[in-house]
Design a protein around this motif. Structure first.
Motif, PDB file in Angstrom:
ATOM      1  N   ARG A  40      -3.747 -14.856  -9.588  1.00 27.02           N
ATOM      2  CA  ARG A  40      -4.398 -14.788  -8.276  1.00 27.02           C
ATOM      3  C   ARG A  40      -3.478 -14.118  -7.251  1.00 27.02           C
ATOM      4  O   ARG A  40      -3.927 -13.314  -6.428  1.00 27.02           O
ATOM      5  CB  ARG A  40      -4.780 -16.188  -7.801  1.00 27.02           C
ATOM      6  N   SER A  41      -2.201 -14.431  -7.296  1.00 22.47           N
ATOM      7  CA  SER A  41      -1.247 -13.826  -6.372  1.00 22.47           C
ATOM      8  C   SER A  41      -1.213 -12.312  -6.534  1.00 22.47           C
ATOM      9  O   SER A  41      -1.133 -11.580  -5.541  1.00 22.47           O
ATOM     10  CB  SER A  41       0.152 -14.407  -6.590  1.00 22.47           C
ATOM     11  N   HIS A  42      -1.290 -11.847  -7.781  1.00 26.20           N
ATOM     12  CA  HIS A  42      -1.202 -10.407  -8.008  1.00 26.20           C
ATOM     13  C   HIS A  42      -2.517  -9.691  -7.729  1.00 26.20           C
ATOM     14  O   HIS A  42      -2.515  -8.479  -7.495  1.00 26.20           O
ATOM     15  CB  HIS A  42      -0.694 -10.133  -9.429  1.00 26.20           C
ATOM     16  N   ARG A  43      -3.607 -10.427  -7.708  1.00 27.96           N
ATOM     17  CA  ARG A  43      -4.881  -9.825  -7.310  1.00 27.96           C
ATOM     18  C   ARG A  43      -5.047  -9.809  -5.795  1.00 27.96           C
ATOM     19  O   ARG A  43      -5.481  -8.819  -5.211  1.00 27.96           O
ATOM     20  CB  ARG A  43      -6.059 -10.598  -7.927  1.00 27.96           C
ATOM     21  N   GLN A  44      -4.690 -10.906  -5.147  1.00 28.06           N
ATOM     22  CA  GLN A  44      -5.048 -11.104  -3.751  1.00 28.06           C
ATOM     23  C   GLN A  44      -3.896 -10.936  -2.763  1.00 28.06           C
ATOM     24  O   GLN A  44      -4.120 -10.579  -1.608  1.00 28.06           O
ATOM     25  CB  GLN A  44      -5.640 -12.511  -3.570  1.00 28.06           C
ATOM     26  N   LEU A  45      -2.672 -11.215  -3.199  1.00 26.79           N
ATOM     27  CA  LEU A  45      -1.552 -11.247  -2.254  1.00 26.79           C
ATOM     28  C   LEU A  45      -0.685 -10.002  -2.295  1.00 26.79           C
ATOM     29  O   LEU A  45      -0.474  -9.346  -1.270  1.00 26.79           O
ATOM     30  CB  LEU A  45      -0.694 -12.491  -2.516  1.00 26.79           C
ATOM     31  N   TRP A  46      -0.167  -9.668  -3.466  1.00 28.24           N
ATOM     32  CA  TRP A  46       0.886  -8.653  -3.538  1.00 28.24           C
ATOM     33  C   TRP A  46       0.444  -7.242  -3.150  1.00 28.24           C
ATOM     34  O   TRP A  46       1.240  -6.509  -2.543  1.00 28.24           O
ATOM     35  CB  TRP A  46       1.563  -8.677  -4.908  1.00 28.24           C
ATOM     36  N   PRO A  47      -0.792  -6.829  -3.422  1.00 30.94           N
ATOM     37  CA  PRO A  47      -1.206  -5.522  -2.883  1.00 30.94           C
ATOM     38  C   PRO A  47      -1.140  -5.482  -1.359  1.00 30.94           C
ATOM     39  O   PRO A  47      -0.754  -4.467  -0.770  1.00 30.94           O
ATOM     40  CB  PRO A  47      -2.648  -5.382  -3.392  1.00 30.94           C
ATOM     41  N   ASN A  48      -1.490  -6.601  -0.703  1.00 41.68           N
ATOM     42  CA  ASN A  48      -1.417  -6.668   0.760  1.00 41.68           C
ATOM     43  C   ASN A  48       0.024  -6.699   1.253  1.00 41.68           C
ATOM     44  O   ASN A  48       0.349  -6.123   2.298  1.00 41.68           O
ATOM     45  CB  ASN A  48      -2.165  -7.907   1.263  1.00 41.68           C
ATOM     46  N   VAL A  49       0.897  -7.384   0.497  1.00 38.85           N
ATOM     47  CA  VAL A  49       2.315  -7.420   0.866  1.00 38.85           C
ATOM     48  C   VAL A  49       2.913  -6.020   0.813  1.00 38.85           C
ATOM     49  O   VAL A  49       3.598  -5.573   1.743  1.00 38.85           O
ATOM     50  CB  VAL A  49       3.104  -8.368  -0.065  1.00 38.85           C
ATOM     51  N   ALA A  50       2.643  -5.314  -0.284  1.00 37.93           N
ATOM     52  CA  ALA A  50       3.170  -3.951  -0.433  1.00 37.93           C
ATOM     53  C   ALA A  50       2.670  -3.042   0.684  1.00 37.93           C
ATOM     54  O   ALA A  50       3.419  -2.216   1.223  1.00 37.93           O
ATOM     55  CB  ALA A  50       2.783  -3.389  -1.802  1.00 37.93           C
ATOM     56  N   MET A  51       1.408  -3.217   1.061  1.00 35.82           N
ATOM     57  CA  MET A  51       0.844  -2.398   2.137  1.00 35.82           C
ATOM     58  C   MET A  51       1.494  -2.754   3.477  1.00 35.82           C
ATOM     59  O   MET A  51       1.787  -1.867   4.293  1.00 35.82           O
ATOM     60  CB  MET A  51      -0.668  -2.610   2.209  1.00 35.82           C
ATOM     61  N   TRP A  52       1.723  -4.051   3.718  1.00 36.72           N
ATOM     62  CA  TRP A  52       2.355  -4.494   4.978  1.00 36.72           C
ATOM     63  C   TRP A  52       3.739  -3.851   5.138  1.00 36.72           C
ATOM     64  O   TRP A  52       4.072  -3.331   6.195  1.00 36.72           O
ATOM     65  CB  TRP A  52       2.470  -6.000   4.987  1.00 36.72           C
ATOM     66  N   ILE A  53       4.510  -3.859   4.080  1.00 35.89           N
ATOM     67  CA  ILE A  53       5.860  -3.282   4.156  1.00 35.89           C
ATOM     68  C   ILE A  53       5.777  -1.772   4.338  1.00 35.89           C
ATOM     69  O   ILE A  53       6.502  -1.182   5.138  1.00 35.89           O
ATOM     70  CB  ILE A  53       6.682  -3.624   2.904  1.00 35.89           C
ATOM     71  N   ALA A  54       4.866  -1.141   3.597  1.00 38.56           N
ATOM     72  CA  ALA A  54       4.722   0.313   3.686  1.00 38.56           C
ATOM     73  C   ALA A  54       4.314   0.759   5.094  1.00 38.56           C
ATOM     74  O   ALA A  54       4.806   1.770   5.604  1.00 38.56           O
ATOM     75  CB  ALA A  54       3.706   0.797   2.662  1.00 38.56           C
ATOM     76  N   ASP A  55       3.428  -0.015   5.708  1.00 42.50           N
ATOM     77  CA  ASP A  55       2.959   0.326   7.059  1.00 42.50           C
ATOM     78  C   ASP A  55       4.082   0.261   8.089  1.00 42.50           C
ATOM     79  O   ASP A  55       3.973   0.855   9.159  1.00 42.50           O
ATOM     80  CB  ASP A  55       1.833  -0.613   7.481  1.00 42.50           C
ATOM     81  N   ARG A  56       5.148  -0.452   7.765  1.00 45.30           N
ATOM     82  CA  ARG A  56       6.272  -0.610   8.689  1.00 45.30           C
ATOM     83  C   ARG A  56       7.526   0.088   8.194  1.00 45.30           C
ATOM     84  O   ARG A  56       8.628  -0.202   8.628  1.00 45.30           O
ATOM     85  CB  ARG A  56       6.544  -2.109   8.906  1.00 45.30           C
ATOM     86  N   SER A  57       7.330   1.002   7.244  1.00 45.33           N
ATOM     87  CA  SER A  57       8.421   1.816   6.710  1.00 45.33           C
ATOM     88  C   SER A  57       8.183   3.280   7.064  1.00 45.33           C
ATOM     89  O   SER A  57       7.127   3.649   7.578  1.00 45.33           O
ATOM     90  CB  SER A  57       8.507   1.636   5.185  1.00 45.33           C
ATOM     91  N   THR A  58       9.181   4.101   6.770  1.00 45.26           N
ATOM     92  CA  THR A  58       9.116   5.520   7.116  1.00 45.26           C
ATOM     93  C   THR A  58       8.708   6.335   5.908  1.00 45.26           C
ATOM     94  O   THR A  58       9.290   6.188   4.809  1.00 45.26           O
ATOM     95  CB  THR A  58      10.490   6.008   7.599  1.00 45.26           C
ATOM     96  N   ASN A  59       7.708   7.195   6.087  1.00 44.23           N
ATOM     97  CA  ASN A  59       7.317   8.101   5.006  1.00 44.23           C
ATOM     98  C   ASN A  59       8.375   9.175   4.811  1.00 44.23           C
ATOM     99  O   ASN A  59       8.976   9.660   5.775  1.00 44.23           O
ATOM    100  CB  ASN A  59       5.967   8.760   5.297  1.00 44.23           C
ATOM    101  N   ARG A  60       8.616   9.556   3.583  1.00 43.04           N
ATOM    102  CA  ARG A  60       9.575  10.621   3.299  1.00 43.04           C
ATOM    103  C   ARG A  60       8.988  11.976   3.640  1.00 43.04           C
ATOM    104  O   ARG A  60       7.784  12.194   3.520  1.00 43.04           O
ATOM    105  CB  ARG A  60       9.967  10.590   1.826  1.00 43.04           C
TER     106      ARG A  60
END
Length: 362
Positions: free
Chosen positions: A342-362
């Motif tokens: 459940r964590s890998h279906r519902q949580l971790w895709p959102n976590v990865a997106m949250w971090i990406a949205d606050r990181s710098t694109n190369r």
């Protein structure tokens, strides 16, 4: 047909179904030793890119990096960090790689008798600081995204409070921050009147891994000593379940000690005195002020976590000066947060997106 006969035939059908399943279980028993012997862990390809004493830093291979700030995972000093890459289908590491991050993971190694004098300052201001410096240089980035799990989250919080300029985003995963009595058994068991931590460390030098494992198991004895084996029997005919079961058992029994003085300090200054929240905790002579944390902060908690209750992690929001603070929760336990389907279906895709949205694109 009478209702009584309906009931009779229903029970007969259930009996035949259970008999058939029992035969399937028995037939599959011959495969169990092979499945157990072939269990695969730590699937993602990686290289050891930095070593210091027992510590090894793993860098996972990724040909599709498109975010400038790497993710550094700081695991706890308890157990081994491959729980975050245990299976290919339930791998935190793979979730982050897939989103385009360069991912590094600290393996603290196994402390020896000679390491008994290591303290939290050595881990946070020594090893962790050296690793962050290396990762910044290796990834050509002035900052890292720091993800800390459990005790590793506590250490990541301390590091960020002392070295905020090097942390782009702080992600706390079931991290104990407020050690006040918040419903966790460990908070009760480690009270000064119940636990003589000085006696334990004076006798053993390091905190034995067997002691830690027994403590964790006794938090839920019915599950750990009865229900787990009942589930094992019930699913002897499910090879996917067996592969996951033996992978988890391998990790759960791969216990390591904690450096004695670090364990003594963690229990006395945090569990017993709650110095971090009170603003009294010092590392290397410096006061660790949570108010120095200003970066975006993400708190990941599990609703059924009986090791680190959600309230212990969420309490940090009141003390930091971060303007961008978010919490994400999942219906899981402490370990399920990392490996639950459940964590890998519902949580971790959102976590990865949250971090990406606050990181710098190369």
């Amino acid at each position: 047909m009478t209702p009584l006969l309906d009931v009779f035939f229903d029970y007969q059908k259930m009996a035949w179904q259970e008999t058939f399943r029992m035969q399937e279980r028995m037939l599959n028993m011959a495969k169990v030793p092979k499945i157990a012997g072939n269990v695969q862990i730590a699937h993602s390809p990686h290289d050891v890119v930095y070593e210091e004493d027992a510590l090894q830093l793993l860098r996972f291979r990724n040909d599709s990096v498109d975010l400038a700030e790497p993710i550094l995972i700081c695991y706890a000093l308890v157990n081994r960090p491959y729980i975050l890459d245990l299976e290919s289908r339930r791998s935190v590491v793979r979730q982050l790689l897939k989103r385009g991050f360069e991912v590094y993971l600290i393996d603290w190694g196994i402390p020896t008798a000679a390491d008994r004098s290591l303290r939290l300052k050595d881990y946070v201001c020594g090893f962790l600081k050296n690793v962050v410096d290396f990762v910044c240089e290796d990834a050509d980035s002035p900052q890292v995204n720091l993800l800390g799990y459990c005790m590793g989250g506590t250490m990541s919080t301390m590091f960020t409070a002392l070295y905020q300029s090097q942390v782009r985003n702080l992600i706390l995963m079931a991290a104990p921050i407020d050690f006040d009595d918040n419903g966790g058994l460990l908070n009760l068991w480690t009270r000064e009147e119940h636990f003589d931590v000085d006696g334990l460390i004076d006798a053993f030098g390091n905190c034995p891994g067997s002691f830690l494992q027994s403590t964790f198991q006794l938090r839920d004895p019915i599950q750990n000593f009865v229900a787990k084996y009942q589930s094992f029997y019930e699913k002897l005919d499910d090879e996917d379940f067996l592969e996951n079961y033996f992978a988890m058992e391998h990790w759960a029994n791969d216990n390591i000690p904690i450096a004695g003085e670090t364990f003594r300090e963690f229990v006395k200054k945090l569990y017993q005195r709650n110095e971090l929240i009170k603003g009294e905790f010092r590392l290397n002579g410096k006061l660790v002020r949570l108010s120095e944390i200003t970066c975006p902060l993400l708190m990941l908690v599990a609703d059924r976590d009986d090791l680190v209750p959600a309230a212990s992690t969420l309490a940090i929001e009141k003390y930091v000066r971060s303007k961008d603070v978010q919490a994400m929760s999942i219906d899981a336990g402490h370990i399920g947060l990392a490996v639950g389907s459940r964590s890998h279906r519902q949580l971790w895709p959102n976590v990865a997106m949250w971090i990406a949205d606050r990181s710098t694109n190369r």
